[in-house]
Scaffold this active site. Structure first.
Site, PDB file in Angstrom:
ATOM      1  N   GLY A  25      43.384   7.428  63.969  1.00 39.59           N
ATOM      2  CA  GLY A  25      44.334   6.030  63.302  1.00 39.59           C
ATOM      3  C   GLY A  25      43.438   5.246  62.773  1.00 39.59           C
ATOM      4  O   GLY A  25      43.841   4.367  62.616  1.00 39.59           O
ATOM      5  N   THR A  26      42.942   5.523  61.794  1.00 40.95           N
ATOM      6  CA  THR A  26      42.186   4.398  61.360  1.00 40.95           C
ATOM      7  C   THR A  26      42.200   3.990  60.051  1.00 40.95           C
ATOM      8  O   THR A  26      43.131   3.129  59.529  1.00 40.95           O
ATOM      9  CB  THR A  26      40.140   4.964  60.030  1.00 40.95           C
ATOM     10  OG1 THR A  26      40.471   5.717  60.014  1.00 40.95           O
ATOM     11  CG2 THR A  26      39.135   5.390  62.152  1.00 40.95           C
ATOM     12  N   ASN A  27      43.300   5.120  59.480  1.00 46.77           N
ATOM     13  CA  ASN A  27      44.440   4.344  58.844  1.00 46.77           C
ATOM     14  C   ASN A  27      45.189   3.447  59.316  1.00 46.77           C
ATOM     15  O   ASN A  27      46.303   2.376  58.395  1.00 46.77           O
ATOM     16  CB  ASN A  27      44.958   5.826  58.203  1.00 46.77           C
ATOM     17  CG  ASN A  27      44.068   6.084  56.843  1.00 46.77           C
ATOM     18  OD1 ASN A  27      44.031   5.486  55.460  1.00 46.77           O
ATOM     19  ND2 ASN A  27      43.785   6.844  57.361  1.00 46.77           N
ATOM     20  N   MET A 101      49.519  15.620  61.376  1.00 49.19           N
ATOM     21  CA  MET A 101      49.166  17.055  61.087  1.00 49.19           C
ATOM     22  C   MET A 101      50.499  17.876  61.560  1.00 49.19           C
ATOM     23  O   MET A 101      50.211  19.564  61.881  1.00 49.19           O
ATOM     24  CB  MET A 101      48.070  17.740  62.404  1.00 49.19           C
ATOM     25  CG  MET A 101      46.983  16.677  62.405  1.00 49.19           C
ATOM     26  SD  MET A 101      46.667  16.470  60.805  1.00 49.19           S
ATOM     27  CE  MET A 101      45.646  18.245  60.817  1.00 49.19           C
ATOM     28  N   LEU A 104      57.408  18.228  58.394  1.00 50.76           N
ATOM     29  CA  LEU A 104      58.339  17.736  58.764  1.00 50.76           C
ATOM     30  C   LEU A 104      59.553  18.596  58.166  1.00 50.76           C
ATOM     31  O   LEU A 104      59.404  19.300  57.448  1.00 50.76           O
ATOM     32  CB  LEU A 104      58.435  16.266  58.645  1.00 50.76           C
ATOM     33  CG  LEU A 104      57.514  15.832  59.175  1.00 50.76           C
ATOM     34  CD1 LEU A 104      57.429  14.121  58.252  1.00 50.76           C
ATOM     35  CD2 LEU A 104      58.044  15.266  60.671  1.00 50.76           C
ATOM     36  N   ASN A 118      52.765  10.185  52.570  1.00 51.84           N
ATOM     37  CA  ASN A 118      51.354  10.451  53.056  1.00 51.84           C
ATOM     38  C   ASN A 118      50.215  10.111  52.449  1.00 51.84           C
ATOM     39  O   ASN A 118      49.777  10.120  51.516  1.00 51.84           O
ATOM     40  CB  ASN A 118      51.785  12.465  53.359  1.00 51.84           C
ATOM     41  CG  ASN A 118      50.286  12.449  54.328  1.00 51.84           C
ATOM     42  OD1 ASN A 118      49.946  12.763  54.833  1.00 51.84           O
ATOM     43  ND2 ASN A 118      50.357  14.032  53.132  1.00 51.84           N
ATOM     44  N   HIS A 120      46.399  12.192  52.012  1.00 51.93           N
ATOM     45  CA  HIS A 120      45.799  13.173  51.890  1.00 51.93           C
ATOM     46  C   HIS A 120      44.107  12.717  51.467  1.00 51.93           C
ATOM     47  O   HIS A 120      44.465  12.416  49.816  1.00 51.93           O
ATOM     48  CB  HIS A 120      46.848  14.493  51.199  1.00 51.93           C
ATOM     49  CG  HIS A 120      45.924  15.716  51.129  1.00 51.93           C
ATOM     50  ND1 HIS A 120      46.003  16.285  52.630  1.00 51.93           N
ATOM     51  CD2 HIS A 120      45.412  16.737  50.252  1.00 51.93           C
ATOM     52  CE1 HIS A 120      45.104  17.704  51.822  1.00 51.93           C
ATOM     53  NE2 HIS A 120      45.178  17.498  50.626  1.00 51.93           N
TER      54      HIS A 120
END
Ligand code: GRF
Length: 219
Positions: A25-27, A101, A104, A118, A120
């Site tokens: 969860g650093t983003n 990860m 959807l 997203n 990437h």
């Protein structure tokens, strides 16, 4: 949407966003430290993994957090429906995948048209999917990078929003590349959210590439 006053005293709106996570969860933290409470309000954090560190980050900031683990549902469709229902209840208008990860379903994406993005760790369309950095190292590239893109039903195939490259000609290990890419991710994901929140970024389903406003710089 919630109102907030900017520096000039004008009243602006905060875009309610949800962040989908699976790990560290650093983003998510970058979003909480930059756009949260300013252009956007993180109204929900959903994790596919119980006990993910990202959940702690949400809780520390008082953001509603929940786990939607695939194993708790009959199938992916049922999981996605429950997830979409919860995000809708929370009022999310933009869904941000930040280390999420899971794929959807089309039905989920149809619930939030043109509003799922997203981050990437490669210069798409190179090295989509899992282990992008490992793929790039194995290929022997000398330029690495990060892409924030709209999400469609493919694997990392949606229209590009922002990209940034970094030259690492002698790169050998994933840690080294990750260390170089992290700051790019943590700058580009908030940038994309800001563009979306300001209405400067729009995906036209009839003419999706390039998305309107893609690549625009904003602080
Ligand atoms: C990031 O490298 C992102 O690009 C990828 O997954 C990783 C998530 O990291 N999709 P974190 O959980 O935000 O630290």
């Amino acid at each position: 949407m919630r109102a907030s006053a900017d520096i000039g005293g004008r009243v602006s709106e905060r875009l309610p966003i949800a962040v989908l996570v699976s790990g560290t969860g650093t983003n998510l933290q970058a979003l909480l430290d930059t756009v949260h409470g300013r252009e956007a309000q993180v109204v929900a954090v959903a994790s596919s993994v119980a006990g993910a560190k990202a959940l702690e980050r949400a809780e520390q900031r008082g953001v509603a957090a929940a786990v939607f683990a695939r194993a708790d549902y009959d199938d992916r469709q049922a999981r996605d429906e429950a997830l979409a229902d919860w995000l809708t209840e929370r009022g999310a208008r933009l869904i941000v995948l930040a280390g999420y990860m899971e794929l959807l379903s089309g039905d989920f994406l149809g619930r939030f048209p043109g509003a799922v993005i997203n981050v990437h760790p490669s210069l798409l369309p190179a090295f989509p999917g899992l282990n992008a950095i490992g793929q790039a190292l194995a290929y022997g590239v000398q330029v690495f990078g990060v892409t924030v893109h709209f999400v469609d039903e493919g694997v990392d195939t949606g229209p590009v929003i922002v990209q940034r490259a970094v030259e690492l000609p002698g790169a050998r290990g994933e840690e080294q590349v990750l260390d170089a890419l992290r700051p790019l991710e943590h700058a580009l994901l908030p940038q994309a959210v800001r563009l979306f929140a300001r209405g400067e970024l729009v995906l036209d389903p009839a003419d999706p590439r390039p998305a309107k406003g893609a690549g625009r710089d904003c602080a």
